[in-house]
Enzyme design. Sequence first.
Site, PDB file in Angstrom:
ATOM      1  NE  ARG A  31      -5.744  10.284  -6.312  1.00 58.84           N
ATOM      2  CZ  ARG A  31      -5.650   9.801  -7.538  1.00 58.84           C
ATOM      3  NH1 ARG A  31      -5.397  10.582  -8.538  1.00 58.84           N
ATOM      4  NH2 ARG A  31      -5.846   8.515  -7.785  1.00 58.84           N
ATOM      5  CD  GLU A  47       1.255   1.633  -9.195  1.00 56.51           C
ATOM      6  OE1 GLU A  47       1.320   1.627 -10.451  1.00 56.51           O
ATOM      7  OE2 GLU A  47       0.418   2.310  -8.564  1.00 56.51           O
ATOM      8  CD  GLU A 107      -8.024   7.264  -5.151  1.00 58.15           C
ATOM      9  OE1 GLU A 107      -6.962   7.899  -5.136  1.00 58.15           O
ATOM     10  OE2 GLU A 107      -8.147   6.169  -5.741  1.00 58.15           O
ATOM     11  CG  ASP A 118      -2.496  -1.394  -3.613  1.00 61.00           C
ATOM     12  OD1 ASP A 118      -3.328  -1.105  -2.746  1.00 61.00           O
ATOM     13  OD2 ASP A 118      -2.531  -0.935  -4.770  1.00 61.00           O
TER      14      ASP A 118
HETATM   15  C1  DMJ Z   1      -2.013   6.046  -6.825  1.00 61.96           C
HETATM   16  O1  DMJ Z   1      -3.096   6.838  -6.500  1.00 61.96           O
HETATM   17  C2  DMJ Z   1      -1.375   5.449  -5.608  1.00 61.96           C
HETATM   18  O2  DMJ Z   1      -0.106   5.017  -5.914  1.00 61.96           O
HETATM   19  C3  DMJ Z   1      -2.170   4.319  -5.039  1.00 61.96           C
HETATM   20  O3  DMJ Z   1      -1.512   3.699  -3.976  1.00 61.96           O
HETATM   21  C4  DMJ Z   1      -2.446   3.291  -6.109  1.00 61.96           C
HETATM   22  N1  DMJ Z   1      -2.969   3.854  -7.295  1.00 61.96           N
HETATM   23  C5  DMJ Z   1      -2.441   5.047  -7.848  1.00 61.96           C
HETATM   24  C6  DMJ Z   1      -1.369   4.878  -8.878  1.00 61.96           C
HETATM   25  O4  DMJ Z   1      -1.459   3.784  -9.663  1.00 61.96           O
END
Ligand code: DMJ
Length: 578
Positions: A193, A454, A189, A321
Amino acid sequence: MARTRSSSSIRWRYLNPVYYLKRPTRLALLFIAFVFISFIVWDRQTLVREHEEEILMLKEEVEHLQIELEELKHDGDVSVKKSNTKTKRADITKTDDLSTDPIEAQRREKVKDAMLHAWTSYEKYAWGHDELQPQSKNGVDSFGGLGATLIDSLDTLYIMGLDEQFQRAKEWVANSLDFNKSYDASVFETTIRVVGGLLSAYDLSGDNVFLEKAKDIADRLLPAWNTPSGIPYNFINLVHGNAHNPGWTGGDSILADSGTEQLEFIALTQRTGDPKYQQKVENVILVLNKTFPADGLLPIYINPHRGTASHSTITFGAMGDSFYEYLLKVWIQGNKTSVVKHYREMWETSMTGLLSLVRKTAPSSFTYISEKIGNSLIDKMDELACFAPGMIALGSSGYDPDESSKFLNLAEELAFTCYNFYQSTPTKLAGENYFFHSGQDMTVGTSWNILRPETVESLFYLWRLTGNKTYQEWGWNIFQAFEENSRVESGYVGLKDVNTGVKDNMMQSFFLAETLKYLYLLFSPPSVISLDEWVFNTEAHPLKIVPRFAPGEEQKPRIRVRTRKEGRFRGFSNSANP
Ligand code: DMJ
């Protein structure tokens, strides 16, 4: 003969010291002449020596400049210098660069207004905190108090031309952002971010403060990779550097959390000249590649001691993912060259695996990506996996024409399913995940909506890559559903249940970083953050694509050229911005 001898002796008498001893004036004149000539000779020699030195130094400078020129030719202007980004700024924000299609322009303004509403609420009630709780009108520090929403928003503000807001945010980064917090931060995270947000702001604005801060936080995260295998621990204390994995994974690292730092750390190496960031994250992929399965599908838990996968779920949704996303995007970031070939190969292998998970619903034939555990398929898809249509479309052009259109078709079918995740609920907002039972098409599982991006991310890619305006229409419908259900007096909130529309109390930072940015770009011309020049990290932070070095090839030290005032060569600097 006598006369000759006499004139010769007259000539030679000047060489006889006695001659001068008898004539002191001439002796003095001769001495003065000698001193004068010596001075002239000495002076000339000194001048020649100085000129030679100067020429040597100039040659040295020319050589260094030639090296630097070669380097710039080789890697492009990796520092993305301020003057250049100023030009870029015009490309990405000037109103007259934007399309004049009145509907697009109107929609873009609506999205910008939504961003302004979200940002202003954050500024008012949660300034400097990680996230805003709009109903209770306060800030919360869900990421250790690193100003997550503020950093996540920097590039969105910049791209939308919200200059005053961007300046205020920049001041906060420069004066108040402090990473010295004894907090166990998520490496994933914090990277996507904070490191991603800062690097993107740096690439867009050219302001060095963002690069310095990105380096600071990345240095605090780096010890997480010091494991027996090189697969990182997923949490690390930002002050002490103690790293660990959460208990609920049984000590394992999470696939997505371990394989989603490559873009940011490679970018950091490119911009600082320090290879350590790139080395740590690239090693992760090399380790995973050693035991990469034939179908390219890795379970979500990886043992950080052995570097191998543990028995667990295979998914393109939560915890899997963005590992797949980064395989493709590092290949793009690396200019699709031979040094990043293995990323593309691994990604293509994973795409054969993805094809094996693709199923269709009954009765309506919606295409979805199932999950897998052992040999059993699970008919479930997370909304998080709706990034996959965009990823597949983005990667499709790397195949030969037949394969390419096959993958593009698949991307379009999956995007339709994801859009239907939204359309099939009373609020027209998607739930967190869906189950597929024969005869019922899709049913919501976990029914919350937390403003995730997404699906609009995939619509953005599909619109960019196909030019089909249908994707803009779908995006607009989703935006309107957010406006109707999620907009409150002090920002935007998620829904506890997409069936009832009951609201929660959280404005996720990715709503500003991703959801609104992708929507804004969906209604902007393709030249705005061109996909030929930028690659988006998984938090939608665009990073400038620059040529990269081969693995193991040292970044050549950047040269600090001697200025005339300094009068001497000061040496080398490794910084991309000397
Ligand atoms: C975001 O922090 C990023 O896109 C991450 O890859 C997946 N989760 C959240 C958004 O849903």
